[in-house]
Scaffold this motif. Sequence first.
Motif, mmCIF file in Angstrom:
data_model
loop_
_atom_site.group_PDB
_atom_site.id
_atom_site.type_symbol
_atom_site.label_atom_id
_atom_site.label_comp_id
_atom_site.label_asym_id
_atom_site.label_seq_id
_atom_site.Cartn_x
_atom_site.Cartn_y
_atom_site.Cartn_z
ATOM 1 N N PHE A 1 -110.286 72.795 123.146
ATOM 2 C CA PHE A 1 -110.860 73.044 121.818
ATOM 3 C C PHE A 1 -111.280 71.707 121.232
ATOM 4 C CE2 PHE A 1 -107.608 76.342 122.532
ATOM 5 C CZ PHE A 1 -108.418 77.460 122.508
ATOM 6 N N ASN A 2 -112.578 71.544 121.011
ATOM 7 C CA ASN A 2 -113.126 70.302 120.456
ATOM 8 C C ASN A 2 -113.644 70.534 119.045
ATOM 9 O OD1 ASN A 2 -112.740 68.649 122.810
ATOM 10 N ND2 ASN A 2 -114.452 69.729 123.758
ATOM 11 N N ASN A 3 -112.877 70.064 118.067
ATOM 12 C CA ASN A 3 -113.282 70.162 116.660
ATOM 13 C C ASN A 3 -113.628 71.597 116.269
ATOM 14 O OD1 ASN A 3 -113.719 68.891 114.136
ATOM 15 N ND2 ASN A 3 -115.933 68.903 114.481
ATOM 16 N N GLN A 4 -112.818 72.552 116.722
ATOM 17 C CA GLN A 4 -113.067 73.958 116.417
ATOM 18 C C GLN A 4 -112.142 74.448 115.307
ATOM 19 O OE1 GLN A 4 -113.428 75.016 121.018
ATOM 20 N NE2 GLN A 4 -113.921 76.783 119.745
ATOM 21 N N LEU B 1 -109.521 76.532 113.229
ATOM 22 C CA LEU B 1 -108.289 77.186 113.655
ATOM 23 C C LEU B 1 -108.509 78.686 113.803
ATOM 24 C CD1 LEU B 1 -105.279 77.108 114.305
ATOM 25 C CD2 LEU B 1 -104.800 77.255 111.834
ATOM 26 N N ALA B 2 -109.329 79.281 112.937
ATOM 27 C CA ALA B 2 -109.608 80.717 113.013
ATOM 28 C C ALA B 2 -110.265 81.074 114.341
ATOM 29 C CB ALA B 2 -110.498 81.146 111.853
ATOM 30 N N ASP B 3 -111.161 80.207 114.834
ATOM 31 C CA ASP B 3 -111.833 80.470 116.107
ATOM 32 C C ASP B 3 -110.872 80.267 117.278
ATOM 33 O OD1 ASP B 3 -114.233 80.997 114.783
ATOM 34 O OD2 ASP B 3 -114.822 78.875 114.820
ATOM 35 N N VAL B 4 -109.999 79.267 117.162
ATOM 36 C CA VAL B 4 -108.996 79.031 118.197
ATOM 37 C C VAL B 4 -108.042 80.219 118.293
ATOM 38 C CG1 VAL B 4 -107.044 77.574 118.890
ATOM 39 C CG2 VAL B 4 -109.126 76.528 117.964
ATOM 40 N N VAL B 5 -107.633 80.729 117.141
ATOM 41 C CA VAL B 5 -106.729 81.878 117.097
ATOM 42 C C VAL B 5 -107.363 83.102 117.755
ATOM 43 C CG1 VAL B 5 -105.802 83.601 115.478
ATOM 44 C CG2 VAL B 5 -105.294 81.176 115.158
ATOM 45 N N ALA B 6 -108.665 83.300 117.532
ATOM 46 C CA ALA B 6 -109.354 84.444 118.137
ATOM 47 C C ALA B 6 -109.282 84.374 119.658
ATOM 48 C CB ALA B 6 -110.805 84.488 117.673
ATOM 49 N N VAL B 7 -109.416 83.167 120.219
ATOM 50 C CA VAL B 7 -109.314 82.989 121.670
ATOM 51 C C VAL B 7 -107.893 83.279 122.145
ATOM 52 C CG1 VAL B 7 -109.482 81.329 123.566
ATOM 53 C CG2 VAL B 7 -111.198 81.322 121.742
ATOM 54 N N LEU B 8 -106.905 82.760 121.433
ATOM 55 C CA LEU B 8 -105.500 82.959 121.836
ATOM 56 C C LEU B 8 -105.098 84.434 121.739
ATOM 57 C CD1 LEU B 8 -103.839 79.836 120.145
ATOM 58 C CD2 LEU B 8 -104.488 80.144 122.545
ATOM 59 N N GLU B 9 -105.604 85.131 120.731
ATOM 60 C CA GLU B 9 -105.306 86.571 120.613
ATOM 61 C C GLU B 9 -105.813 87.327 121.829
ATOM 62 O OE1 GLU B 9 -105.157 87.764 115.908
ATOM 63 O OE2 GLU B 9 -107.139 87.548 116.843
ATOM 64 N N ARG B 10 -106.994 86.971 122.278
ATOM 65 C CA ARG B 10 -107.590 87.643 123.434
ATOM 66 C C ARG B 10 -106.852 87.291 124.725
ATOM 67 N NH1 ARG B 10 -112.381 85.939 122.536
ATOM 68 N NH2 ARG B 10 -112.525 84.241 124.023
ATOM 69 N N ASP C 1 -107.301 80.380 103.640
ATOM 70 C CA ASP C 1 -108.626 79.991 104.114
ATOM 71 C C ASP C 1 -108.663 78.521 104.502
ATOM 72 O OD1 ASP C 1 -109.577 82.532 103.725
ATOM 73 O OD2 ASP C 1 -110.393 82.123 101.729
ATOM 74 N N ALA C 2 -107.904 77.703 103.761
ATOM 75 C CA ALA C 2 -107.878 76.275 104.068
ATOM 76 C C ALA C 2 -107.368 76.035 105.485
ATOM 77 C CB ALA C 2 -107.000 75.543 103.059
ATOM 78 N N LEU C 3 -106.329 76.759 105.870
ATOM 79 C CA LEU C 3 -105.806 76.641 107.229
ATOM 80 C C LEU C 3 -106.809 77.189 108.245
ATOM 81 C CD1 LEU C 3 -101.982 77.478 107.238
ATOM 82 C CD2 LEU C 3 -103.092 75.412 108.086
ATOM 83 N N SER C 4 -107.460 78.285 107.896
ATOM 84 C CA SER C 4 -108.428 78.894 108.813
ATOM 85 C C SER C 4 -109.527 77.921 109.183
ATOM 86 C CB SER C 4 -109.050 80.145 108.187
ATOM 87 O OG SER C 4 -108.080 81.142 108.004
ATOM 88 N N ASN C 5 -109.920 77.062 108.237
ATOM 89 C CA ASN C 5 -111.025 76.131 108.455
ATOM 90 C C ASN C 5 -110.572 74.777 108.990
ATOM 91 O OD1 ASN C 5 -113.142 77.870 107.560
ATOM 92 N ND2 ASN C 5 -112.501 77.523 105.440
ATOM 93 N N TYR C 6 -109.270 74.615 109.213
ATOM 94 C CA TYR C 6 -108.763 73.354 109.758
ATOM 95 C C TYR C 6 -109.297 73.156 111.176
ATOM 96 C CZ TYR C 6 -105.571 69.514 110.787
ATOM 97 O OH TYR C 6 -105.047 68.286 111.105
ATOM 98 N N ARG C 7 -109.746 71.940 111.482
ATOM 99 C CA ARG C 7 -110.355 71.642 112.771
ATOM 100 C C ARG C 7 -109.304 71.235 113.797
ATOM 101 N NH1 ARG C 7 -115.661 73.458 113.209
ATOM 102 N NH2 ARG C 7 -116.400 73.656 111.051
ATOM 103 N N ILE C 8 -109.403 71.835 114.975
ATOM 104 C CA ILE C 8 -108.432 71.628 116.046
ATOM 105 C C ILE C 8 -109.064 70.879 117.214
ATOM 106 C CG2 ILE C 8 -106.984 72.783 117.780
ATOM 107 C CD1 ILE C 8 -105.797 73.009 115.052
ATOM 108 N N ASN C 9 -108.349 69.870 117.726
ATOM 109 C CA ASN C 9 -108.734 69.165 118.946
ATOM 110 C C ASN C 9 -107.526 69.156 119.881
ATOM 111 O OD1 ASN C 9 -111.542 67.759 118.455
ATOM 112 N ND2 ASN C 9 -110.374 67.465 116.557
#
Length: 332
Positions: free
Chosen positions: A264-267, A269-278, A289-297
């Motif tokens: 995960f490159n600067n993605q 957290l909400a998008d990362v979670v969607a991948v992990l759920e799948r 929402d603030a956590l949802s928009n946090y960027r993950i590397n």
Amino acid sequence: MNKLLLKKYLNNTCTDQELEQVKQFLKQPESEELFREVLDEAWQEMEEPELNIHAMATYRQQLMQKVQNNNENIPETSKLWPTTWIKYAAILVLPLMFGLYQLSKNKKEISAKVAIIESYNPKGQRSIVSLSDGTVIYLGSNSKICYPKTFSNVREIELIGEAFFKVKRDPARPFIIHTNNIQTKVLGTSFKIEAFRGNPVEVSVATGKVSVDRQADPTKKQLTSVAVLTPGNLVNWDEKTKKATLAKISTQELEQWKDGNLTFNNQRLADVVAVLERCYNVKIHISSDALSNYRINTTCSLNESITKIMDIMGKAASFKYKLQGDQIIISN
């Protein structure tokens, strides 16, 4: 509309939704040419050397005459299809195909040639699928591919979800992947496609060259180029906005995906979670929402437990999580 879906229709393996899609397509005047091509390919696949050529030619003539006669006997007000005979042939295709099979001395072998196979992974599962031409597909979670048991002149499959392809090179037979209105065409290369329903389609190339086109009008055969990709490049096509976005990607990252390594490159957290759920078949809820928009590397392996991955991300993003029933709750 693509040939693979029409072949599924001929083989009586369509889902209810696919069947309705084919029926609507066959009402369009433009459907005649594509449907005729599919029927011609079916004829070619059935014409084994040991068949009597005169008998086959006679049967072709009888088939067309039968369809035309049937069409003439239907009152204008009650016809289900346009007057072109090929449209009405779609209604009769199953019994007619059965008649063709009777001409062969090896019915089982011929039937297998047009068989469509469906491979599906539910959430939390991945698999490796080997095709008859030597192509290997690494199919992701919550993903499905449909492909013929054996290929004819063109190698075509359908994908819903995500997969990494190692296509066996065959210059005489292009390999085509259909994903909604996007068509990805290669001769022999390795690449990844992500095409979940309702989301943009993304094609990333590890080796070789890939042509990505779109079908602007589902009732017509014309394709419009989206991008031609070389190693380390990707294109993201958003059908809603009709916009293509080009970007760079690590070829090593693509190769690792097939082995279960996620990067995960600067993605968000909400998008990362969607991948992990799948991938893990879990429900994850983010409390703000603030956590949802946090960027993950980060990079993680699907060989690790979901709790181990949550521990790693929690430290990086300074969040807490807890297990609540069958859900994971993420909070500040």
